[in-house]
Design an enzyme around this catalytic site. Structure first.
Site, PDB file in Angstrom:
ATOM      1  N   ALA A 261       2.746   2.703  -5.353  1.00  0.00           N
ATOM      2  CA  ALA A 261       2.428   1.731  -6.415  1.00  0.00           C
ATOM      3  C   ALA A 261       1.144   0.982  -6.086  1.00  0.00           C
ATOM      4  O   ALA A 261       0.293   0.774  -6.958  1.00  0.00           O
ATOM      5  CB  ALA A 261       3.589   0.762  -6.589  1.00  0.00           C
TER       6      ALA A 261
ATOM      7  N   LYS B 147       5.286  21.597 -11.863  1.00  0.00           N
ATOM      8  CA  LYS B 147       6.649  21.346 -12.340  1.00  0.00           C
ATOM      9  C   LYS B 147       6.697  21.521 -13.855  1.00  0.00           C
ATOM     10  O   LYS B 147       5.977  20.838 -14.580  1.00  0.00           O
ATOM     11  CB  LYS B 147       7.047  19.917 -11.955  1.00  0.00           C
ATOM     12  CG  LYS B 147       8.359  19.452 -12.539  1.00  0.00           C
ATOM     13  CD  LYS B 147       8.710  18.055 -12.065  1.00  0.00           C
ATOM     14  CE  LYS B 147       9.950  17.538 -12.762  1.00  0.00           C
ATOM     15  NZ  LYS B 147      10.232  16.137 -12.432  1.00  0.00           N
TER      16      LYS B 147
ATOM     17  N   LEU C 119       8.487  -0.441  -7.203  1.00  0.00           N
ATOM     18  CA  LEU C 119       9.885  -0.762  -6.892  1.00  0.00           C
ATOM     19  C   LEU C 119      10.163  -2.260  -6.991  1.00  0.00           C
ATOM     20  O   LEU C 119      11.298  -2.668  -7.211  1.00  0.00           O
ATOM     21  CB  LEU C 119      10.239  -0.237  -5.500  1.00  0.00           C
ATOM     22  CG  LEU C 119      10.135   1.295  -5.345  1.00  0.00           C
ATOM     23  CD1 LEU C 119      10.338   1.714  -3.894  1.00  0.00           C
ATOM     24  CD2 LEU C 119      11.139   2.000  -6.255  1.00  0.00           C
TER      25      LEU C 119
ATOM     26  N   ILE D 232       7.331   6.753 -10.944  1.00  0.00           N
ATOM     27  CA  ILE D 232       5.868   6.811 -10.905  1.00  0.00           C
ATOM     28  C   ILE D 232       5.304   6.646 -12.313  1.00  0.00           C
ATOM     29  O   ILE D 232       4.277   5.991 -12.513  1.00  0.00           O
ATOM     30  CB  ILE D 232       5.403   8.111 -10.210  1.00  0.00           C
ATOM     31  CG1 ILE D 232       5.785   8.017  -8.720  1.00  0.00           C
ATOM     32  CG2 ILE D 232       3.910   8.337 -10.374  1.00  0.00           C
ATOM     33  CD1 ILE D 232       5.575   9.291  -7.932  1.00  0.00           C
TER      34      ILE D 232
ATOM     35  N   GLY E 222       0.828  -1.213   0.000  1.00  0.00           N
ATOM     36  CA  GLY E 222       0.000   0.000   0.000  1.00  0.00           C
ATOM     37  C   GLY E 222       0.857   1.255   0.000  1.00  0.00           C
ATOM     38  O   GLY E 222       0.584   2.219   0.705  1.00  0.00           O
TER      39      GLY E 222
HETATM   40  P1  FAD Z   1       6.904   1.022  -1.051  1.00  0.00           P
HETATM   41  O1  FAD Z   1       6.609   2.444  -0.865  1.00  0.00           O
HETATM   42  O2  FAD Z   1       8.140   0.456  -0.452  1.00  0.00           O
HETATM   43  O3  FAD Z   1       5.666   0.187  -0.574  1.00  0.00           O
HETATM   44  C1  FAD Z   1       5.763  -1.185  -0.276  1.00  0.00           C
HETATM   45  C2  FAD Z   1       4.477  -1.639   0.360  1.00  0.00           C
HETATM   46  O4  FAD Z   1       4.536  -3.057   0.564  1.00  0.00           O
HETATM   47  C3  FAD Z   1       4.214  -1.027   1.734  1.00  0.00           C
HETATM   48  O5  FAD Z   1       2.855  -0.673   1.841  1.00  0.00           O
HETATM   49  C4  FAD Z   1       4.511  -2.173   2.710  1.00  0.00           C
HETATM   50  O6  FAD Z   1       3.726  -2.092   3.864  1.00  0.00           O
HETATM   51  C5  FAD Z   1       4.100  -3.374   1.861  1.00  0.00           C
HETATM   52  N1  FAD Z   1       4.740  -4.620   2.289  1.00  0.00           N
HETATM   53  C6  FAD Z   1       6.033  -4.988   2.088  1.00  0.00           C
HETATM   54  N2  FAD Z   1       6.250  -6.190   2.673  1.00  0.00           N
HETATM   55  C7  FAD Z   1       5.058  -6.593   3.203  1.00  0.00           C
HETATM   56  C8  FAD Z   1       4.632  -7.728   3.939  1.00  0.00           C
HETATM   57  N3  FAD Z   1       5.473  -8.728   4.246  1.00  0.00           N
HETATM   58  N4  FAD Z   1       3.348  -7.788   4.346  1.00  0.00           N
HETATM   59  C9  FAD Z   1       2.471  -6.783   4.054  1.00  0.00           C
HETATM   60  N5  FAD Z   1       2.817  -5.688   3.374  1.00  0.00           N
HETATM   61  C10 FAD Z   1       4.100  -5.594   2.959  1.00  0.00           C
HETATM   62  N6  FAD Z   1       9.729   8.192  -8.071  1.00  0.00           N
HETATM   63  C11 FAD Z   1       9.294   9.219  -8.811  1.00  0.00           C
HETATM   64  O7  FAD Z   1       8.485   9.020  -9.717  1.00  0.00           O
HETATM   65  N7  FAD Z   1       9.752  10.479  -8.557  1.00  0.00           N
HETATM   66  C12 FAD Z   1      10.688  10.736  -7.621  1.00  0.00           C
HETATM   67  O8  FAD Z   1      11.038  11.891  -7.415  1.00  0.00           O
HETATM   68  C13 FAD Z   1      11.218   9.644  -6.892  1.00  0.00           C
HETATM   69  N8  FAD Z   1      12.199   9.822  -5.980  1.00  0.00           N
HETATM   70  C14 FAD Z   1      12.720   8.726  -5.345  1.00  0.00           C
HETATM   71  C15 FAD Z   1      13.833   8.868  -4.521  1.00  0.00           C
HETATM   72  C16 FAD Z   1      14.412   7.743  -3.936  1.00  0.00           C
HETATM   73  C17 FAD Z   1      15.633   7.905  -3.096  1.00  0.00           C
HETATM   74  C18 FAD Z   1      13.839   6.469  -4.126  1.00  0.00           C
HETATM   75  C19 FAD Z   1      14.424   5.265  -3.461  1.00  0.00           C
HETATM   76  C20 FAD Z   1      12.724   6.332  -4.917  1.00  0.00           C
HETATM   77  C21 FAD Z   1      12.176   7.439  -5.557  1.00  0.00           C
HETATM   78  N9  FAD Z   1      11.109   7.303  -6.417  1.00  0.00           N
HETATM   79  C22 FAD Z   1      10.672   8.359  -7.140  1.00  0.00           C
HETATM   80  C23 FAD Z   1      10.434   6.034  -6.545  1.00  0.00           C
HETATM   81  C24 FAD Z   1       9.140   6.054  -5.734  1.00  0.00           C
HETATM   82  O9  FAD Z   1       9.426   6.360  -4.389  1.00  0.00           O
HETATM   83  C25 FAD Z   1       8.458   4.713  -5.815  1.00  0.00           C
HETATM   84  O10 FAD Z   1       8.302   4.334  -7.151  1.00  0.00           O
HETATM   85  C26 FAD Z   1       7.108   4.754  -5.205  1.00  0.00           C
HETATM   86  O11 FAD Z   1       7.142   5.274  -3.919  1.00  0.00           O
HETATM   87  C27 FAD Z   1       6.486   3.388  -5.183  1.00  0.00           C
HETATM   88  O12 FAD Z   1       7.016   2.577  -4.171  1.00  0.00           O
HETATM   89  P2  FAD Z   1       6.306   1.192  -3.930  1.00  0.00           P
HETATM   90  O13 FAD Z   1       4.870   1.450  -3.648  1.00  0.00           O
HETATM   91  O14 FAD Z   1       6.655   0.290  -5.052  1.00  0.00           O
HETATM   92  O15 FAD Z   1       7.042   0.624  -2.646  1.00  0.00           O
END
Ligand code: FAD
Length: 503
Positions: free
Chosen positions: A25, A88, A343, A356, A22
């Site tokens: 993504a 932006k 990610l 994103i 959550g």
């Molecule tokens: P996360 O935010 O890590 O979410 C993972 C989810 O999985 C969480 O809800 C967690 O609770 C859940 N989860 C994991 N394991 C379990 C489990 N065992 N049981 C239950 N739930 C679980 N993107 C851009 O487009 N622009 C930017 O400027 C940008 N800057 C960034 C800067 C940095 C340094 C980094 C590292 C990334 C950046 N990104 C950027 C990328 C962006 O942050 C991600 O693409 C976006 O936040 C999506 O992350 P996510 O949802 O895939 O993962």
């Protein structure tokens, strides 16, 4: 087609989708799928864990975000308000070519083509004749951004001079919360729990259910892995290999700290080159997002954090968030009945805010190829091919930011300047340098004007312009160019200060 010719799968349609995670993504997936599949009897569930949390970064976007917002029926202005967002118009690169130098990568076009010849050939012709006015003088978007102004792009621009677009900066946690509210209102179920085990079909290997720490079990036909860098399903259960691109993009750490705003900001993301990487600056309404993306071979974590702190323009408003990552992507982002989005699918450093947008294009592609319960591997093969190309195109564009640096004697920058390039990028550079030609491949995220802004920003100019540019004399070009600059200056006068737009 006769009925007998149809080949519907005996296994039947998808009836349940489980989104694991959550973060941005997970909730983008939930909001999008709830909207696109609303006329089908498909239950959508998001499982995440407040205990585990999200990466908490990701605040700059590209203009495509506005297509996503339209697809889920959110208005830009509501997103700006609810996420303390800002506008932006591009990314400003400071000190990349060399210390003291800067340029903007705008979300807009340069000049006007004529007689079938791209504008930059005429610009090169005048440059060769000693007319050194910068390319950015012929870009409305750059001129608005540099003056701290904003205008809504016209629906029907009267010439290419008026073509530009804009993206948003937002508070990532507020954006995810907004999408969560929208998803729940559209029937998505949310379960908070830590996933401890993943069960798979013993024959096919498909994921069938997950077991939570509280003893609950959740079943699903199709799984969207949004579990972040962990890749709980795509990597943990299905063991899909990761293609590691650290040899090209060695930055592997970041530290992020929010700070108070000390001055009103222009509608741009700033990326400033630093000793072992680069620092982002993202203006929001209530704070500035700052982060130092660096290579751990060249600087330690404490040193990087101290360097970032020393460069904050206002008092910090958050603790430091230290992150580790590896550049690259999953060889298969769709495997069996699991699609990795976010990610978990891969990550390329956020220099052009592409994560994103990759979430968005992954979702769009997935809905285009939406499977039934047989999860025909041919669909996954198409998806994976396109996803791989998209990652490769972005990788090449990011590399372009590094290879033209003249920060000689700085170990990180010397390394980046000297690296062996992917063939796809080398071919682009060769065509550009020889004759000012853009090579375009399938699944490019960045169009010719973006490449032009980088080439010109680094002073990497072709050896010759197109002979077709001789269709106009220098005098004719000077006259036309002056009229273009005047037209841009006239439109810039209509711009409204970024601050007042937000107010
Ligand atoms: P996360 O935010 O890590 O979410 C993972 C989810 O999985 C969480 O809800 C967690 O609770 C859940 N989860 C994991 N394991 C379990 C489990 N065992 N049981 C239950 N739930 C679980 N993107 C851009 O487009 N622009 C930017 O400027 C940008 N800057 C960034 C800067 C940095 C340094 C980094 C590292 C990334 C950046 N990104 C950027 C990328 C962006 O942050 C991600 O693409 C976006 O936040 C999506 O992350 P996510 O949802 O895939 O993962």
């Amino acid at each position: 087609m006769s009925e007998a010719a149809l080949d519907q799968s005996a296994e039947g349609p998808i009836r349940s989708i489980v989104i694991v995670g959550g973060g941005t993504a997970g909730w983008m997936s939930a909001a999008y799928l709830a909207r696109k599949l609303r006329h089908l009897p498909i239950a959508i569930t998001v499982v995440d864990s407040a205990q585990i949390g999200t990466v908490g970064v990701g605040e700059a976007t590209v203009p495509a975000i506005r297509d996503f917002l339209a697809a889920v029926e959110l208005k830009d202005v509501d997103v700006l308000r609810e996420t303390e967002g800002t506008v932006k118009l591009g990314i400003r690169f400071v000190d990349w070519a060399r210390p003291g130098h800067q340029f903007l990568h705008p979300f807009g076009l340069y000049g006007v083509p004529a007689r079938g010849v791209a504008f930059h050939h005429y610009w090169l012709k005048l440059l060769a004749a000693g007319d050194a006015l910068p390319l950015s003088d012929y870009c409305l978007c750059t001129q608005l951004a540099e003056n701290g102004l904003f205008l809504a792009p016209p629906d029907r621009p009267t010439s290419d001079l008026g073509i530009f677009d804009f993206a948003l900066h937002f508070d990532a946690s507020r954006f995810a919360a907004m999408l969560k509210r929208l998803s729940l209102a559209n029937g998505v179920r949310h379960i908070d729990g830590v996933i401890e085990q993943v069960a798979q079909d013993p024959e096919r290997g498909d994921v069938t259910s997950v077991a939570l720490a509280d003893g609950n079990r959740i079943e699903g036909d199709l799984w969207i892995d949004c579990s972040g860098f962990r890749g709980l399903l795509i990597a943990g259960a299905l063991e899909t290999p990761f293609l590691d691109w650290r040899h090209w993009l060695p930055c592997d750490r970041a530290v992020a700290i929010g700070c108070r705003e000390a001055q009103p900001h222009k509608p741009v993301t700033t990326a400033a080159a630093r000793e072992a990487g680069w620092q982002w600056h993202i203006p929001l309404q209530h704070r500035i997002g700052n982060g130092y993306v660096y290579c751990s071979d060249h600087i330690g974590d404490d040193e990087a954090e101290a360097a970032l702190r020393s460069r904050l323009e206002g008092d910090p408003v958050s603790a430091a968030n230290r992150l580790r990552f590896t550049a690259g992507h999953r060889a298969e982002t769709w495997h069996r009945n699991v699609v990795a989005i976010g990610l978990s699918a891969g990550f390329l450093e956020p220099l052009e805010s592409t994560s994103i947008t990759l979430i968005q294009s992954g979702l769009e592609r997935f809905v285009q190829l939406f499977p039934d319960r047989s999860c025909d591997p041919r669909l996954a093969a198409t998806y994976n091919r396109q996803s791989t190309l998209e990652f490769e195109r972005i990788r090449d564009f990011l590399l372009l930011h590094y290879l033209g640096n003249a920060r000689i004697g700085e170990p990180f920058w010397d390394r980046m300047r000297g690296m062996a390039l992917p063939d796809t990028l080398q071919a682009k550079l060769d065509a550009w340098r020889a004759r000012g030609e853009f090579v375009r491949y399938e699944w490019e995220s960045f169009q010719n004007p973006s490449w032009l802004s980088l080439y010109a920003g680094f002073g990497d100019l072709p050896r010759r312009y197109s002979p077709l540019a001789d269709q106009f004399t220098e005098a004719e070009l000077r006259d036309t160019f002056a009229r273009m600059r005047a037209a841009i200056a006239g439109t810039v006068k209509l711009g409204v200060p970024h601050r007042s737009i937000l107010a």
